[in-house]
Design an enzyme around this catalytic site. Structure first.
Site, PDB file in Angstrom:
ATOM      1  N   TYR A 142       2.957   5.194  13.613  1.00  0.00           N
ATOM      2  CA  TYR A 142       2.011   5.077  12.514  1.00  0.00           C
ATOM      3  C   TYR A 142       0.949   6.175  12.584  1.00  0.00           C
ATOM      4  CZ  TYR A 142       2.996   0.857   9.768  1.00  0.00           C
ATOM      5  OH  TYR A 142       3.520  -0.039   8.880  1.00  0.00           O
ATOM      6  N   GLU A 162       0.859  -1.177   0.000  1.00  0.00           N
ATOM      7  CA  GLU A 162       0.000   0.000   0.000  1.00  0.00           C
ATOM      8  C   GLU A 162       0.902   1.236   0.000  1.00  0.00           C
ATOM      9  OE1 GLU A 162      -3.443  -2.064   2.800  1.00  0.00           O
ATOM     10  OE2 GLU A 162      -1.771  -0.976   3.702  1.00  0.00           O
TER      11      GLU A 162
END
Length: 589
Positions: free
Chosen positions: A201, A82
């Site tokens: 993240y 991704e």
């Protein structure tokens, strides 16, 4: 090495490195990090490509970025990648790598045009009840307590999260939310993984919080990651004159340490003196001088990967092999504390494994069920699922995806290639009453068909004749997510090193996140720019975490778009400043 932002440094060409004419480079591993480092050595340090050698244990480049056509078994992919527009180092590299399909275009050109013409988004993020809408409805369903937990984690210092698990900082309200369903299946996080990496993240991708429910945050390549990224890069490197030495298992890099004359407080001077390897079954190696620069990929998420087939389950190989990459890192770590602690990542495969499977359809019986779920014709060559579809009532926590088809250049037009993975490999399935790790490809196909809505009476026969499924067990696939402290991973260039760098997902660089193509390329870029003193800045990690507009938008989105209430007098006061329009445009008020 220094960081930069903006196009002043981005468009500038660096001057030739002072080491370029005398240095030879040896890169251990042919994964994306090593291939990227080789690219930066040629383009930016301006090293003669004929003095660059890549040492790889397998007969193929690419590491975890694979995509294989096996004449006897079909199409094989262990995973997908991704990507997003702010992978600054990745795109810095691939702007210079020629496309293999489009004359005069770079890989970046081709990727950009594709994703503008066919933007990514999902029409069905999750299912339940055998293929029915999972009713996520674009919501996060975060309670006030869960929102506060996220806020506290977001602003916690890195050092205060050392060795902590996600469950140490995020409570049950968060773990029961739809946000966690999105997050854990998209990134493969487990509750026992690193709270520090979870926080990184959140900060790294804060600008994409709003795109999590429908995957508008993501961009994908035309084909699988090997054919779209690795093959063009390897082809370019070979054309330049880089040597690829396959079937070479590096077992150790011997490092000499000496004190810096006249400075007892300085870090010991570290020089790689010898690379030891086993090549085609025979021991060997090469002695090194200060002009030999060594780049080592330490650790691998796909080490010990094992394939099954349609009639055989893959084995879970949890051993640390003497000639494997974990042993290489352990051998190096014994020589100096600054080389990290590999045991923190590779000691418990029960906590770091999951399993994937590549399913290829053989006839026209399965595609209608897929089209009903993804609400698109999967044979049109455009975005289909737009990312993974998670089966939210799956005991395996199964997700699956159909990328643009064909997913392989050689794929027949009447076949679909579907990627499936399960986070929980030790739990019995819902149709197949066995753990995923014990299942053949045919049994995984049965479980998949059950969850996409095939009538139970037809499942077994369709699984036997309408598809071929190749399962892959990966015992260390999330090893980099294990709780850690700052000293557990070596710096890209350890203090005092004169000719040694570490690359890849188990080397440390500030602010960026593992399990991304960007992290691999970034470590390669930082290693080359540091050891060769390249006269150009490495693009900093995208700074959305410091953008008040992004932070306010994310805060609003985490509340599922519910604006905060404020008295009229306060709202009118804010509207007489720049704050009023800002708070309204970001959805806060």
């Amino acid at each position: 090495m220094y960081y930069s932002s903006g196009n002043y440094e981005a468009f500038a060409r660096p001057r030739k490195s002072h080491r370029a004419d005398t240095a030879s480079a040896h890169l251990v591993g042919a994964g994306l990090a090593s291939l990227a480092a080789a690219g930066f050595l040629i383009r930016d340090a301006q090293v003669d490509p004929h003095r660059i050698t890549i040492l790889e244990a397998s007969p193929l480049s690419g590491g975890a970025c694979d995509g294989i056509v096996d004449p006897g078994k079909g199409f094989l992919i262990r995973g997908g990648r991704e990507m997003e527009e702010h992978f600054e180092c990745l795109w810095d590299l691939f702007r210079s790598i020629p496309s293999l399909e489009t004359p005069g275009a770079s890989v970046l050109d081709e990727f950009s045009w594709l994703n503008k013409d066919d933007p990514n988004y999902s029409l069905m993020r999750a299912t339940k009840d055998q293929g029915r809408d999972g009713r996520t409805d674009g919501r996060f369903d975060l309670t006030t307590r869960a929102q506060l937990d996220i806020g506290r984690l977001f602003f916690t210092r890195d050092e205060d999260l050392a060795d902590l698990k996600i469950t140490d900082v995020l409570g049950r309200d968060f773990l029961d939310s739809t946000f966690w369903l999105y997050w854990r299946t998209m990134f493969a996080f487990e509750e026992w993984h690193s709270a520090l990496e979870m926080k990184l993240y959140l900060q790294r991708f804060i600008h994409h919080i709003g795109g999590l429910p429908d995957f508008t945050a993501l961009k994908f390549t035309k084909y699988n990651q090997y054919e779209s990224l690795i093959l063009p890069l390897v082809t370019w490197l070979q054309d330049q004159g880089v040597t690829f030495q396959y079937d070479t298992r590096v077992t150790n890099v011997l490092v000499e340490k000496t004190a810096v004359p006249g400075d007892p407080t300085a870090p010991l001077r570290k020089m790689a003196r010898r690379i030891e390897w086993t090549r085609n079954g025979f021991p060997g190696g090469i002695d090194l001088t200060e002009n030999d620069v060594v780049f080592v990929t330490n650790g691998s998420c796909v080490e010990n990967s094992t394939w099954g087939d349609h009639h055989q389950a893959p084995a879970l190989d949890a051993r640390i092999h003497d000639d494997g990459i974990w042993s290489l890192w352990k051998n190096m770590a014994r020589q100096d504390e600054s080389f990290g602690h590999p045991e923190k990542f590779c000691s418990d495969p029960q906590l770091t494994n999951w399993e994937s499977a590549t399913l290829t359809t053989l006839d026209d019986r399965i595609p209608p069920y897929l089209e009903k779920i993804c609400q698109r014709n999967p044979f049109e060559g455009r975005v289909t699922t737009g990312g993974i579809v998670t089966v939210r009532d799956s005991s395996w926590m199964m997700s699956w995806t159909i990328n643009r088809q064909p997913h392989f250049a050689a794929q027949p037009a009447d076949k679909l290639v579907i990627w499936i993975y399960g986070l929980f490999t030790d739990r019995p399935g819902d149709y197949v009453k066995k753990p995923m790790r014990d299942c053949t490809g045919e049994e995984i196909t049965r479980e998949f068909l059950y969850h996409i809505g095939v009538p139970p009476a037809q499942i077994d026969e369709m699984a036997a004749t309408s598809a071929v499924c190749m399962p892959c067990m990966m015992p260390f696939i999330t090893a980099f997510f294990m709780p850690r402290s700052r000293a557990d991973r070596p710096d890209v260039v350890p203090a005092g090193s004169v000719n040694l760098a570490f690359l890849g997902q188990f080397a440390h660089t500030d602010r960026d996140t593992v399990f991304t193509t960007e992290y691999s390329v970034r470590t390669g870029m930082e290693a080359v720019y540091t050891l060769f003193d390249v006269d150009r800045g490495v693009p900093e990690v995208w700074g959305s975490v410091y953008d008040i507009r992004v932070l306010l938008t994310a805060a609003s989105r985490l509340r599922d778009g519910r604006p905060l209430w404020a008295p009229t007098v306060i709202r009118r006061g804010l509207d007489r400043t720049v704050l009023g329009p800002l708070l309204r445009s970001t959805g806060v008020l």
